[in-house]
Write a protein that holds these residues in place. Structure first.
Motif, PDB file in Angstrom:
ATOM      1  N   UNK A  70       3.531 -17.454  19.241  1.00 14.93           N
ATOM      2  CA  UNK A  70       3.727 -16.015  19.284  1.00 14.93           C
ATOM      3  C   UNK A  70       5.137 -15.714  18.800  1.00 14.93           C
ATOM      4  N   UNK A  71       5.389 -14.443  18.505  1.00 16.56           N
ATOM      5  CA  UNK A  71       6.747 -14.039  18.137  1.00 16.56           C
ATOM      6  C   UNK A  71       7.112 -12.766  18.900  1.00 16.56           C
ATOM      7  N   UNK A 107       2.786  -6.362   8.005  1.00 19.93           N
ATOM      8  CA  UNK A 107       3.521  -7.472   7.383  1.00 19.93           C
ATOM      9  C   UNK A 107       4.618  -8.019   8.289  1.00 19.93           C
ATOM     10  N   UNK A 108       5.273  -7.168   9.060  1.00 20.49           N
ATOM     11  CA  UNK A 108       6.350  -7.609   9.947  1.00 20.49           C
ATOM     12  C   UNK A 108       5.859  -7.763  11.380  1.00 20.49           C
ATOM     13  N   UNK A 109       4.550  -7.867  11.545  1.00 16.92           N
ATOM     14  CA  UNK A 109       3.957  -7.901  12.872  1.00 16.92           C
ATOM     15  C   UNK A 109       3.867  -9.276  13.483  1.00 16.92           C
ATOM     16  N   UNK A 140       2.993 -17.127  28.144  1.00 18.72           N
ATOM     17  CA  UNK A 140       4.146 -17.233  27.255  1.00 18.72           C
ATOM     18  C   UNK A 140       5.471 -17.137  28.024  1.00 18.72           C
ATOM     19  N   UNK A 141       5.382 -16.996  29.344  1.00 18.69           N
ATOM     20  CA  UNK A 141       6.575 -16.814  30.184  1.00 18.69           C
ATOM     21  C   UNK A 141       7.383 -15.592  29.755  1.00 18.69           C
ATOM     22  N   UNK A 150       6.199  -7.603  22.046  1.00 18.74           N
ATOM     23  CA  UNK A 150       6.442  -6.160  22.097  1.00 18.74           C
ATOM     24  C   UNK A 150       5.126  -5.390  22.027  1.00 18.74           C
ATOM     25  N   UNK A 151       4.207  -5.818  21.168  1.00 17.68           N
ATOM     26  CA  UNK A 151       2.903  -5.158  21.064  1.00 17.68           C
ATOM     27  C   UNK A 151       2.211  -5.148  22.419  1.00 17.68           C
TER      28      UNK A 151
END
Length: 179
Positions: free
Chosen positions: A26-27, A148-150, A85-86, A32-33
């Motif tokens: 994940x990023x 694209x930046x998601x 994901x803590x 944030x989403x």
């Protein structure tokens, strides 16, 4: 020579004690989403629950009940992923804190309060307006996740795809309902 080649091949493949750990699945955009969609969905549930005690066409009551079930399930999934994901399952609800990445997509508490206080004769029209706007907010969040930046997490991206698809259909249904 074969032993040396085998050792080199193992090292190049990432085997052995010197392997670098895998990147997280994940990023920051995924986090944030999910953190932004949870309160957005909670607000959606608050709005659709108002339909139960108000005079609305049966089709709208059915849609409201379906939205509640769907969004509750989504919240459960999102919270579970964030725990795995803590990551915290909450975000700063101050709209200014999110201005740099499109802002929170929630309805103003004043609009929700006005909907609660609406007389029965005006409730259907106001319910349609508020719920349509609320569902549009979810679509915008999901589009950012799949942009694209998601995000990069397959589960979060799939959720975003489903949100876009389901909320778009719901908005269409809301727009075609007569107040």
């Amino acid at each position: 020579m074969r032993v040396v080649l085998a050792v080199v091949a193992l090292l190049l493949a990432g085997c052995g004690s010197g392997a670098t750990p895998a990147a997280p699945g994940y990023n920051a955009a995924d986090v944030m989403f999910l953190q932004m969609l949870i309160p957005q969905n909670q607000q959606g549930i608050e709005i659709v629950r108002l339909a139960a005690a108000r005079p609305l066409p049966a089709e709208l009551k059915e849609l409201a009940a379906a939205i509640e079930v769907t969004q509750r399930t989504e919240i459960d999934d999102m919270r579970r992923w964030l725990r795995e994901w803590n990551q915290p399952d909450t975000t700063d609800l101050n709209p200014q804190a999110h201005a740099g990445h499109g802002g929170l997509k929630m309805m103003s508490p004043d609009l929700v309060g006005a909907l609660k206080a609406a007389p029965d004769g005006e409730f259907t029209r106001r319910f349609l307006d508020v719920l349509t706007g609320q569902q549009q907010g979810a679509i915008e969040l999901a589009q950012a996740e799949n942009g694209a930046a998601g995000g990069v997490n397959p589960q979060a991206r799939e959720l975003a795809r489903r949100v876009i698809e389901s909320r778009t259909a719901e908005v269409k249904q809301l727009l075609n309902t007569k107040a």
